[in-house]
Design a protein around this motif. Structure first.
Motif: not given
Length: 119
Positions: A66-78, A107-119
């Motif tokens: 089944x679908x299962x959201x989580x939290x991710x830290x994504x290193x980006x240039x900007x 900063x942080x966003x939540x995608x449409x699928x429930x995942x949290x992304x720390x950019x």
């Protein structure tokens, strides 16, 4: 087990409902590059998307997985630009981009699928 080129020892594997739309978000919202897709009929059984130096895997959710959201830290240039691109692709801001005491600007966003992304 052989670790394929572009993968890491720990590799996130997303099970989501609407895998095709999720892959579009990874590509257009987070700057990813789709590098492979394996289908089982009309269902995405396994797709690979490269995000920077890491590769993630995506499958359509099912009864067994089944679908299962989580939290991710994504290193980006900007972080500021990445946040705007993610929001434009459907993400919802959950934390403004700011300088952190641990020397990151994030900063942080939540995608449409429930995942949290720390950019």
């Amino acid at each position: 087990m052989l670790i394929p080129p572009g993968f890491n020892t720990v590799t996130p594997y997303f099970f989501v409902e609407g895998a095709d739309r999720f892959i579009e978000f990874l590509v257009h919202g987070l700057g990813g590059i789709e590098i492979g897709r394996h289908m089982n009929g009309d269902r995405i059984a396994n797709a690979q998307v490269r995000l920077g130096t890491s590769t993630v895997m995506v499958s359509e959710a099912s009864n067994g997985f089944p679908a299962m959201p989580a939290s991710y830290y994504l290193y980006v240039e900007n972080a500021d630009e990445s946040m705007q691109r993610a929001i434009a692709a459907g993400g919802t801001k959950i934390m403004d981009v700011a300088n952190m005491p641990y020397q990151d600007r994030q900063g942080g966003i939540k995608d449409q699928f429930g995942n949290l992304w720390w950019l």
